[in-house]
Design an enzyme around this catalytic site. Structure first.
Site, PDB file in Angstrom:
ATOM      1  N   ASN A  16      18.689   0.735  25.747  1.00 56.33           N
ATOM      2  CA  ASN A  16      17.360   1.151  26.183  1.00 56.33           C
ATOM      3  C   ASN A  16      16.848   0.041  27.098  1.00 56.33           C
ATOM      4  O   ASN A  16      16.502  -1.043  26.641  1.00 56.33           O
ATOM      5  CB  ASN A  16      16.464   1.287  24.944  1.00 56.33           C
ATOM      6  CG  ASN A  16      15.359   2.302  25.073  1.00 56.33           C
ATOM      7  OD1 ASN A  16      14.554   2.419  24.155  1.00 56.33           O
ATOM      8  ND2 ASN A  16      15.280   3.036  26.155  1.00 56.33           N
ATOM      9  N   GLN A  87       6.143   4.453  31.937  1.00 55.70           N
ATOM     10  CA  GLN A  87       7.403   5.182  31.877  1.00 55.70           C
ATOM     11  C   GLN A  87       7.840   5.677  33.255  1.00 55.70           C
ATOM     12  O   GLN A  87       7.061   5.639  34.226  1.00 55.70           O
ATOM     13  CB  GLN A  87       7.258   6.337  30.885  1.00 55.70           C
ATOM     14  CG  GLN A  87       7.008   5.843  29.466  1.00 55.70           C
ATOM     15  CD  GLN A  87       6.892   6.968  28.467  1.00 55.70           C
ATOM     16  OE1 GLN A  87       5.888   7.661  28.400  1.00 55.70           O
ATOM     17  NE2 GLN A  87       7.944   7.155  27.679  1.00 55.70           N
ATOM     18  N   CYS A  96       6.678   1.698  21.839  1.00 57.20           N
ATOM     19  CA  CYS A  96       8.118   1.812  22.091  1.00 57.20           C
ATOM     20  C   CYS A  96       8.804   0.746  21.256  1.00 57.20           C
ATOM     21  O   CYS A  96       8.585  -0.451  21.475  1.00 57.20           O
ATOM     22  CB  CYS A  96       8.420   1.615  23.580  1.00 57.20           C
ATOM     23  SG  CYS A  96      10.174   1.591  23.978  1.00 57.20           S
ATOM     24  N   ASN A 215       8.678  13.666  21.643  1.00 57.98           N
ATOM     25  CA  ASN A 215      10.059  13.254  21.822  1.00 57.98           C
ATOM     26  C   ASN A 215      10.912  14.120  20.894  1.00 57.98           C
ATOM     27  O   ASN A 215      10.485  14.458  19.785  1.00 57.98           O
ATOM     28  CB  ASN A 215      10.227  11.780  21.464  1.00 57.98           C
ATOM     29  CG  ASN A 215       9.373  10.872  22.321  1.00 57.98           C
ATOM     30  OD1 ASN A 215       9.763  10.482  23.400  1.00 57.98           O
ATOM     31  ND2 ASN A 215       8.166  10.545  21.835  1.00 57.98           N
ATOM     32  N   GLU A 239      13.528  11.731  25.530  1.00 56.74           N
ATOM     33  CA  GLU A 239      12.246  11.033  25.495  1.00 56.74           C
ATOM     34  C   GLU A 239      11.219  11.629  26.440  1.00 56.74           C
ATOM     35  O   GLU A 239      11.481  11.818  27.633  1.00 56.74           O
ATOM     36  CB  GLU A 239      12.436   9.549  25.839  1.00 56.74           C
ATOM     37  CG  GLU A 239      13.055   8.748  24.717  1.00 56.74           C
ATOM     38  CD  GLU A 239      12.772   7.258  24.846  1.00 56.74           C
ATOM     39  OE1 GLU A 239      11.598   6.868  25.026  1.00 56.74           O
ATOM     40  OE2 GLU A 239      13.744   6.482  24.775  1.00 56.74           O
ATOM     41  N   ARG A 240      10.054  11.897  25.882  1.00 60.07           N
ATOM     42  CA  ARG A 240       8.887  12.265  26.669  1.00 60.07           C
ATOM     43  C   ARG A 240       8.543  11.108  27.601  1.00 60.07           C
ATOM     44  O   ARG A 240       8.534   9.955  27.196  1.00 60.07           O
ATOM     45  CB  ARG A 240       7.731  12.520  25.692  1.00 60.07           C
ATOM     46  CG  ARG A 240       6.409  12.888  26.297  1.00 60.07           C
ATOM     47  CD  ARG A 240       5.312  12.917  25.241  1.00 60.07           C
ATOM     48  NE  ARG A 240       5.015  11.578  24.720  1.00 60.07           N
ATOM     49  CZ  ARG A 240       3.930  11.264  24.022  1.00 60.07           C
ATOM     50  NH1 ARG A 240       3.043  12.195  23.724  1.00 60.07           N
ATOM     51  NH2 ARG A 240       3.752  10.043  23.583  1.00 60.07           N
ATOM     52  N   CYS A 249      16.481   4.963  21.238  1.00 65.16           N
ATOM     53  CA  CYS A 249      15.033   5.111  21.105  1.00 65.16           C
ATOM     54  C   CYS A 249      14.631   4.553  19.748  1.00 65.16           C
ATOM     55  O   CYS A 249      15.021   5.090  18.716  1.00 65.16           O
ATOM     56  CB  CYS A 249      14.627   6.572  21.231  1.00 65.16           C
ATOM     57  SG  CYS A 249      12.848   6.856  20.986  1.00 65.16           S
ATOM     58  N   GLY A 250      13.856   3.468  19.754  1.00 65.75           N
ATOM     59  CA  GLY A 250      13.484   2.816  18.505  1.00 65.75           C
ATOM     60  C   GLY A 250      12.501   3.608  17.674  1.00 65.75           C
ATOM     61  O   GLY A 250      12.673   3.755  16.457  1.00 65.75           O
ATOM     62  N   THR A 251      11.443   4.145  18.320  1.00 66.51           N
ATOM     63  CA  THR A 251      10.507   4.973  17.561  1.00 66.51           C
ATOM     64  C   THR A 251      11.227   6.219  17.047  1.00 66.51           C
ATOM     65  O   THR A 251      10.930   6.711  15.957  1.00 66.51           O
ATOM     66  CB  THR A 251       9.299   5.381  18.415  1.00 66.51           C
ATOM     67  OG1 THR A 251       9.745   6.077  19.595  1.00 66.51           O
ATOM     68  CG2 THR A 251       8.459   4.181  18.806  1.00 66.51           C
TER      69      THR A 251
END
Length: 309
Positions: A16, A87, A96, A215, A239-240, A249-251
């Site tokens: 990422n 973004q 994020c 997302n 991802e949005r 993607c961490g979240t």
């Protein structure tokens, strides 16, 4: 290159990748335009073209998953870093996880400190880097399924229900996520990697039930954690704001583990998530902050036009 250029550095966490700009000295007039231009995967930043110096582009890709505009407030103990993530579509993300881990490494590189408080639009989060700064851990807040806070346009939590062709669970881990569990992990020839995420995700991402969008994550439980080690979950995320699949993607990783716990698919509060870009360690306790841990790396630095045309 225009006469007005700004210095940047590129970092990534499990693939990422982000451009990092010191907000105190940036001189960027239009942050959205800057992000749209330089994050573009076809025409955006590339190491050799930006006068880059450093360890090289280990992700091997042009562009980035976003621009982190950061400022260090070192009068605080621990040092505080204000984080704004713009973004690739020009929107601003409230949180994020991998970006915040990159922030911790960037702040360590500048200050030598190992513990930080990171101010995000989702709240202030504590972060740390390990002894050799090859990995970082970030507090992720407490995941919520509350429909008011995801948000979803209904009165009850959205748990394991069909939405636009996928069966999803809705959870907010700093940003809204829809999590769909599928059969077969990355090693299964008919598993998670054969799904055309770019086709199945957008209808869910834009579904009416998600007033702010969402997302979209595919997940497959490879090991439920009932044995000696932690649970293992393969993950893919659309991802949005990126409007496509990212390498990590961490979240989303925290959302996947939180949803797996809610649905009783894994034992214990800890799990390893395996997005395409690497492995992330997640803990989602019954109460209190979730945590996200994984590798971080600095790739290179250079100069970019402040006002791209």
């Amino acid at each position: 290159m225009s006469a007005h250029a700004v210095p940047f550095e590129k970092y990534h966490g499990t693939g990422n990748d982000f451009l990092v700009v010191d907000a105190a000295a940036e001189g960027v007039g239009d942050r959205a335009a800057f992000a749209r231009a330089h994050c573009d995967r076809e025409t955006g930043v590339a190491g050799a073209e930006s006068g880059a110096e450093g360890t090289g582009d280990s992700t091997g890709r042009r562009g980035a998953d976003g621009v982190l505009f950061l400022s260090v407030e070192d009068r605080f103990d621990p040092t505080r870093v204000v984080m704004t993530l713009v973004q690739p579509d020009g929107s601003t993300a409230t949180m994020c996880g991998n970006g915040a881990r990159v922030v911790a490494r960037w702040a360590h590189d500048r200050t030598g400190d190992r513990e930080f408080m990171i101010d995000t639009q989702a709240g202030t989060r504590r972060a740390s880097v390990n002894a050799d700064a090859t990995a970082a851990t970030i507090e992720m807040g407490e995941p919520t399924f509350d429909p008011r806070w995801v948000p979803v346009d209904r009165d009850e939590p959205l748990i394991d229900e069909p939405v636009a062709g996928l069966t999803v669970t809705a959870v907010n881990t700093g940003v809204p996520h829809a999590v769909a569990f599928v059969d077969g992990g990355r090693d299964d020839p008919d598993g998670i990697d054969v799904v055309d995420l770019d086709s199945v995700a957008p209808p869910v991402r834009h579904a009416d039930v998600f007033p702010d969008g969402a997302n979209v994550n595919l997940a497959s439980v490879v090991d439920d954690g009932s044995g000696d080690g932690p649970a293992v979950i393969d993950q893919r995320t659309f991802e949005r704001g990126v409007e496509g699949e990212t390498r990590s993607c961490g979240t989303g990783a925290v959302a996947v583990v939180a949803a797996a716990r809610r649905l009783g698919l894994i034992d214990g509060e800890s799990a390893v998530s395996r997005p395409p870009g690497g492995e992330l360690e997640i803990a989602v306790p019954d109460r209190g902050h979730a945590t996200l841990t994984g590798p971080v790396a600095r790739e290179y630095e250079g100069m970019l036009p402040a006002d791209p045309r």
